[in-house]
Design a protein around this motif. Structure first.
Motif, PDB file in Angstrom:
ATOM      1  N   VAL A  55     -24.116  68.805  60.128  1.00 14.59           N
ATOM      2  CA  VAL A  55     -25.582  69.509  59.589  1.00 14.59           C
ATOM      3  C   VAL A  55     -24.968  69.658  57.845  1.00 14.59           C
ATOM      4  O   VAL A  55     -23.817  69.922  57.717  1.00 14.59           O
ATOM      5  CB  VAL A  55     -25.674  70.671  60.149  1.00 14.59           C
ATOM      6  N   SER A  56     -26.045  69.445  57.173  1.00 14.08           N
ATOM      7  CA  SER A  56     -25.755  69.660  55.527  1.00 14.08           C
ATOM      8  C   SER A  56     -27.057  70.165  55.272  1.00 14.08           C
ATOM      9  O   SER A  56     -28.137  70.069  55.723  1.00 14.08           O
ATOM     10  CB  SER A  56     -25.330  68.420  54.860  1.00 14.08           C
ATOM     11  N   ARG A  57     -27.136  70.746  53.878  1.00 14.96           N
ATOM     12  CA  ARG A  57     -28.067  71.062  53.208  1.00 14.96           C
ATOM     13  C   ARG A  57     -27.962  70.897  51.738  1.00 14.96           C
ATOM     14  O   ARG A  57     -27.159  71.133  51.207  1.00 14.96           O
ATOM     15  CB  ARG A  57     -28.424  72.628  53.678  1.00 14.96           C
ATOM     16  N   ASP A  58     -29.089  70.781  51.160  1.00 15.93           N
ATOM     17  CA  ASP A  58     -29.238  70.271  49.797  1.00 15.93           C
ATOM     18  C   ASP A  58     -30.214  71.342  49.137  1.00 15.93           C
ATOM     19  O   ASP A  58     -31.408  71.049  49.112  1.00 15.93           O
ATOM     20  CB  ASP A  58     -29.710  68.947  49.227  1.00 15.93           C
ATOM     21  N   ASN A  59     -29.711  72.317  48.848  1.00 16.82           N
ATOM     22  CA  ASN A  59     -30.526  73.577  48.286  1.00 16.82           C
ATOM     23  C   ASN A  59     -31.334  73.327  47.013  1.00 16.82           C
ATOM     24  O   ASN A  59     -32.291  73.791  46.939  1.00 16.82           O
ATOM     25  CB  ASN A  59     -29.552  74.538  47.725  1.00 16.82           C
ATOM     26  N   ALA A  60     -31.057  72.243  46.230  1.00 15.44           N
ATOM     27  CA  ALA A  60     -31.706  71.881  45.332  1.00 15.44           C
ATOM     28  C   ALA A  60     -32.957  71.090  45.431  1.00 15.44           C
ATOM     29  O   ALA A  60     -33.939  70.895  44.632  1.00 15.44           O
ATOM     30  CB  ALA A  60     -31.044  70.971  43.966  1.00 15.44           C
ATOM     31  N   LYS A  61     -32.828  70.324  46.730  1.00 13.28           N
ATOM     32  CA  LYS A  61     -34.031  69.731  47.349  1.00 13.28           C
ATOM     33  C   LYS A  61     -34.767  70.388  48.555  1.00 13.28           C
ATOM     34  O   LYS A  61     -35.730  70.002  48.813  1.00 13.28           O
ATOM     35  CB  LYS A  61     -33.695  68.227  47.781  1.00 13.28           C
ATOM     36  N   ASN A  62     -34.578  71.539  48.652  1.00 14.44           N
ATOM     37  CA  ASN A  62     -34.894  72.088  49.717  1.00 14.44           C
ATOM     38  C   ASN A  62     -34.967  71.599  51.042  1.00 14.44           C
ATOM     39  O   ASN A  62     -35.970  71.548  51.761  1.00 14.44           O
ATOM     40  CB  ASN A  62     -36.445  72.693  49.247  1.00 14.44           C
ATOM     41  N   THR A  63     -33.921  71.091  51.390  1.00 13.22           N
ATOM     42  CA  THR A  63     -33.786  69.778  52.608  1.00 13.22           C
ATOM     43  C   THR A  63     -32.394  70.159  53.439  1.00 13.22           C
ATOM     44  O   THR A  63     -31.283  70.411  52.744  1.00 13.22           O
ATOM     45  CB  THR A  63     -34.101  68.684  52.010  1.00 13.22           C
ATOM     46  N   LEU A  64     -32.964  69.974  54.550  1.00  7.59           N
ATOM     47  CA  LEU A  64     -31.777  70.040  55.565  1.00  7.59           C
ATOM     48  C   LEU A  64     -31.484  68.950  56.201  1.00  7.59           C
ATOM     49  O   LEU A  64     -32.582  68.101  56.298  1.00  7.59           O
ATOM     50  CB  LEU A  64     -32.208  71.126  56.791  1.00  7.59           C
TER      51      LEU A  64
END
Length: 123
Positions: free
Chosen positions: A70-79
């Motif tokens: 699992v990963s998340r990109d907080n700049a893209k609001n995406t999981l």
């Protein structure tokens, strides 16, 4: 209004890979822990893997370790959920979910849900 929208599901053969995405709108993404759940036909929904707002991850089952990331990109609001070495028993509807910070793997405290994306793995 909180909105979670999954994408990336599909049909693959055993041993294949898929990458699921979950776009989150309506909340401050960095303030939420995120998780992936799945529900196989005839079974209850189960927590699969989670990632806290700070990036700490927990995998629910040993059978998933090394295969699911699992990963998340907080700049893209995406999981994201990267699934490798898929098996027929991974076939399920996959849901992303959100919960307040530091919920972690307290699966029953996730209270925002997407509509799900189907993953089918054939042998």
């Amino acid at each position: 209004q909180v909105l979670l929208v999954e994408s990336g599901g599909g049909s693959v053969q055993s041993g294949g890979s898929l990458r699921l995405s979950c776009k989150v709108r309506g909340v401050s993404f960095v303030d939420y822990d995120m998780a992936w759940f799945r529900q196989a036909p005839g079974k209850e929904r189960e927590g699969v893997i989670c990632i806290t707002w700070s990036g700490r991850t927990t995998v629910y089952a040993d059978s998933l370790k090394g295969r699911f990331t699992v990963s998340r990109d907080n700049a893209k609001n995406t999981l994201y959920l990267q699934m490798n070495s898929l098996k027929p028993e991974d076939t399920a509807m996959y849901y992303c979910a959100a919960a307040r910070r530091d919920t972690g793997s307290r699966w029953n405290e996730y209270n925002y849900w997407g509509q799900g994306t189907q993953v089918t793995v054939s042998s």
